[in-house]
Design a protein around this motif. Structure first.
Motif, short mmCIF file in Angstrom:
data_model
loop_
_atom_site.label_atom_id
_atom_site.label_comp_id
_atom_site.label_asym_id
_atom_site.label_seq_id
_atom_site.Cartn_x
_atom_site.Cartn_y
_atom_site.Cartn_z
N THR A 1 -18.07 41.87 61.03
CA THR A 1 -19.46 42.30 61.26
C THR A 1 -19.37 43.92 61.52
OG1 THR A 1 -20.42 40.24 61.51
CG2 THR A 1 -21.67 42.14 62.23
N VAL A 2 -19.99 44.74 60.60
CA VAL A 2 -20.24 46.12 61.08
C VAL A 2 -21.33 46.30 62.13
CG1 VAL A 2 -20.50 48.50 60.21
CG2 VAL A 2 -19.21 46.80 58.99
N PHE A 3 -20.90 46.88 63.28
CA PHE A 3 -22.03 47.26 64.32
C PHE A 3 -22.42 48.42 64.01
CE2 PHE A 3 -19.20 43.77 66.08
CZ PHE A 3 -19.98 42.80 66.32
N ASP A 4 -21.73 49.49 64.06
CA ASP A 4 -22.03 50.83 63.71
C ASP A 4 -22.03 51.01 62.22
OD1 ASP A 4 -22.72 51.38 66.18
OD2 ASP A 4 -20.83 52.53 66.72
N PRO A 5 -22.91 51.68 61.65
CA PRO A 5 -22.74 52.00 60.29
C PRO A 5 -21.41 52.85 59.97
CG PRO A 5 -25.02 52.21 60.86
CD PRO A 5 -24.25 52.23 61.94
N ILE A 6 -20.72 52.43 58.81
CA ILE A 6 -19.60 52.98 58.29
C ILE A 6 -19.92 54.39 57.45
CG2 ILE A 6 -17.66 53.07 56.84
CD1 ILE A 6 -17.31 49.98 57.36
N GLN A 7 -19.69 55.56 58.07
CA GLN A 7 -20.04 56.79 57.46
C GLN A 7 -18.81 57.18 56.32
OE1 GLN A 7 -22.80 58.23 58.44
NE2 GLN A 7 -23.14 56.56 60.04
N SER A 8 -19.50 57.24 55.12
CA SER A 8 -18.15 57.63 54.00
C SER A 8 -18.21 59.13 53.97
CB SER A 8 -19.13 57.06 52.77
OG SER A 8 -20.11 57.90 52.44
N CYS A 9 -19.08 59.98 54.68
CA CYS A 9 -18.89 61.42 54.71
C CYS A 9 -18.66 61.90 53.12
CB CYS A 9 -17.66 61.81 55.43
SG CYS A 9 -17.83 61.37 57.24
N GLY A 10 -19.39 61.04 52.30
CA GLY A 10 -19.16 61.65 51.10
C GLY A 10 -18.05 61.17 50.05
N LEU A 11 -17.21 60.72 50.87
CA LEU A 11 -15.87 60.23 50.15
C LEU A 11 -15.85 59.25 49.12
CD1 LEU A 11 -13.32 60.39 53.18
CD2 LEU A 11 -14.24 62.28 51.47
N THR A 12 -15.40 59.17 47.98
CA THR A 12 -15.70 58.07 46.97
C THR A 12 -14.22 57.28 46.73
OG1 THR A 12 -15.60 59.62 45.19
CG2 THR A 12 -17.89 59.41 46.21
N GLU A 13 -14.44 56.25 46.11
CA GLU A 13 -13.37 55.45 45.38
C GLU A 13 -13.56 55.35 43.88
OE1 GLU A 13 -12.67 51.84 47.54
OE2 GLU A 13 -14.32 51.10 46.88
N GLU A 14 -12.72 55.11 43.09
CA GLU A 14 -12.92 55.02 41.52
C GLU A 14 -12.77 53.54 41.43
OE1 GLU A 14 -10.65 56.09 37.84
OE2 GLU A 14 -11.81 57.96 38.64
N ALA A 15 -13.48 52.82 40.59
CA ALA A 15 -13.45 51.35 40.07
C ALA A 15 -14.16 51.17 38.96
CB ALA A 15 -14.07 50.38 41.12
N ASP A 16 -13.63 50.84 37.83
CA ASP A 16 -14.22 50.50 36.43
C ASP A 16 -14.49 51.83 36.09
OD1 ASP A 16 -13.52 47.64 36.54
OD2 ASP A 16 -15.49 47.49 37.88
N GLY A 17 -14.05 52.94 36.17
CA GLY A 17 -14.31 54.34 35.50
C GLY A 17 -15.56 54.96 36.34
N SER A 18 -15.89 54.48 37.40
CA SER A 18 -17.30 54.98 38.08
C SER A 18 -16.62 55.28 39.38
CB SER A 18 -18.44 54.02 38.08
OG SER A 18 -19.02 53.80 36.80
N GLN B 1 -3.38 46.59 49.80
CA GLN B 1 -3.39 46.33 48.53
C GLN B 1 -4.12 47.39 47.57
OE1 GLN B 1 -4.35 42.41 48.08
NE2 GLN B 1 -6.33 42.75 48.90
N ASN B 2 -5.03 47.97 48.37
CA ASN B 2 -6.12 48.85 47.68
C ASN B 2 -5.76 50.31 48.12
OD1 ASN B 2 -8.15 46.88 47.02
ND2 ASN B 2 -8.26 46.50 49.19
N ALA B 3 -4.47 50.58 48.45
CA ALA B 3 -4.05 52.14 48.81
C ALA B 3 -4.12 52.93 47.66
CB ALA B 3 -2.58 52.05 49.44
N PHE B 4 -3.70 52.32 46.49
CA PHE B 4 -3.36 53.19 45.31
C PHE B 4 -4.76 53.23 44.55
CE2 PHE B 4 1.09 52.87 45.95
CZ PHE B 4 1.43 54.11 45.42
N VAL B 5 -5.83 52.88 44.93
CA VAL B 5 -7.35 53.14 44.23
C VAL B 5 -7.51 54.45 44.19
CG1 VAL B 5 -9.54 52.69 44.38
CG2 VAL B 5 -8.02 50.69 44.82
#
Length: 265
Positions: A138-155, A89-93
């Motif tokens: 529960t996350v055992f290894d920290p999730i690495q975003s590699c600088g990638l972002t998503e947009e929510a409420d204009g930010s 359901q979040n695919a089009f974010v």
């Protein structure tokens, strides 16, 4: 279970196109599944060259909402008139790579297509097909975003990949985990799916941005993955240099797949 790689970054046969993208065609005794659609329509050209009839797919699954996995979606919809496309359901974010000043999300004009089934965190379609996000685990290894972002409420915020889902496919008591990019961490995924008794994992590990001085993470990954009796078929966003480094440590437990590869499990 037969798995044909329709698109990947590399190939050894000049008959097939390559691009930074990923697409699989998976055949069981019950289903013909398209898993991801590459960056463009080239996955469909490879399908034709490989003798794969995309019009016969009865199910399509989108692993996550990035362009290199969803770019050929419109082309697939034009070639196949029956398959439901399952996505989170979040695919089009909207998603971005700020370092490259690039939008990396899905084509927003496709939003609301009646053939799309927008899923929550888990769904079992039948005895063979299970889709999960592991978003609440529960996350055992920290999730690495590699600088990638998503947009929510204009930010824009660092992406935690809530739009990424995984396919657990069962046939003849064999279970295979399919992941587009494993953004949530391949070690996390294998540990989260431990109760499923997975025999194989197919997909990218998203190590391509690691520099050699960061390869200690690959050492830790190899050690953890080898704790399980699993064969790993990797590709795409793992990175070729990173794959070779892992291969030296994991041996036959790790294989590379490319455009035109066919796996029988």
């Amino acid at each position: 279970m037969r798995i044909t790689v329709l698109m990947e970054n590399t190939c050894e046969d000049k008959r097939y196109f390559t691009e930074h993208g990923f697409s699989l065609f998976i055949e069981t005794d019950r289903h013909r599944i398209l898993f991801d659609m590459g960056q463009s329509s080239l996955f469909a050209e490879n399908a034709s060259a490989l003798g794969v009839d995309l019009s016969e797919a009865d199910i399509a699954i989108l692993s996550h909402g990035h362009y290199d996995h969803s770019g050929g979606l419109a082309d697939f919809l034009s070639r196949n008139k029956k398959a439901t496309v399952y996505m989170n359901q979040n695919a089009f974010v909207p998603h971005y790579n700020p370092a490259k000043r690039k939008y990396i999300g899905m084509d927003s004009s496709l939003k609301g297509n009646p053939r799309f089934c927008m899923l929550g965190d888990q769904m079992e379609l039948d005895e063979q097909i299970k889709l999960v996000t592991y978003n609440e685990r529960t996350v055992f290894d920290p999730i690495q975003s590699c600088g990638l972002t998503e947009e929510a409420d204009g930010s824009q915020y660092l992406d935690v990949f809530r739009h990424e889902q995984y396919l657990i496919l069962t046939e003849n008591d064999k279970k295979v985990l399919f992941s587009g990019c494993s953004h949530k961490g391949i070690c996390n995924l294998v540990r989260w799916s431990e109760e499923e008794q997975i025999e194989a994992v197919v997909g990218g590990f998203h190590f391509m941005t690691l520099n050699p001085e960061e390869y200690g993470q690959l050492d830790r990954t190899a050690d953890r993955l080898l704790q399980y009796p699993i064969i790993y078929y990797t590709c795409h966003c793992t990175g070729l240099s990173q794959y070779r480094y892992l291969k030296d440590r994991m041996g036959d437990a790790l294989q590379y797949i490319m455009a035109g590869s066919v796996i029988e499990i």
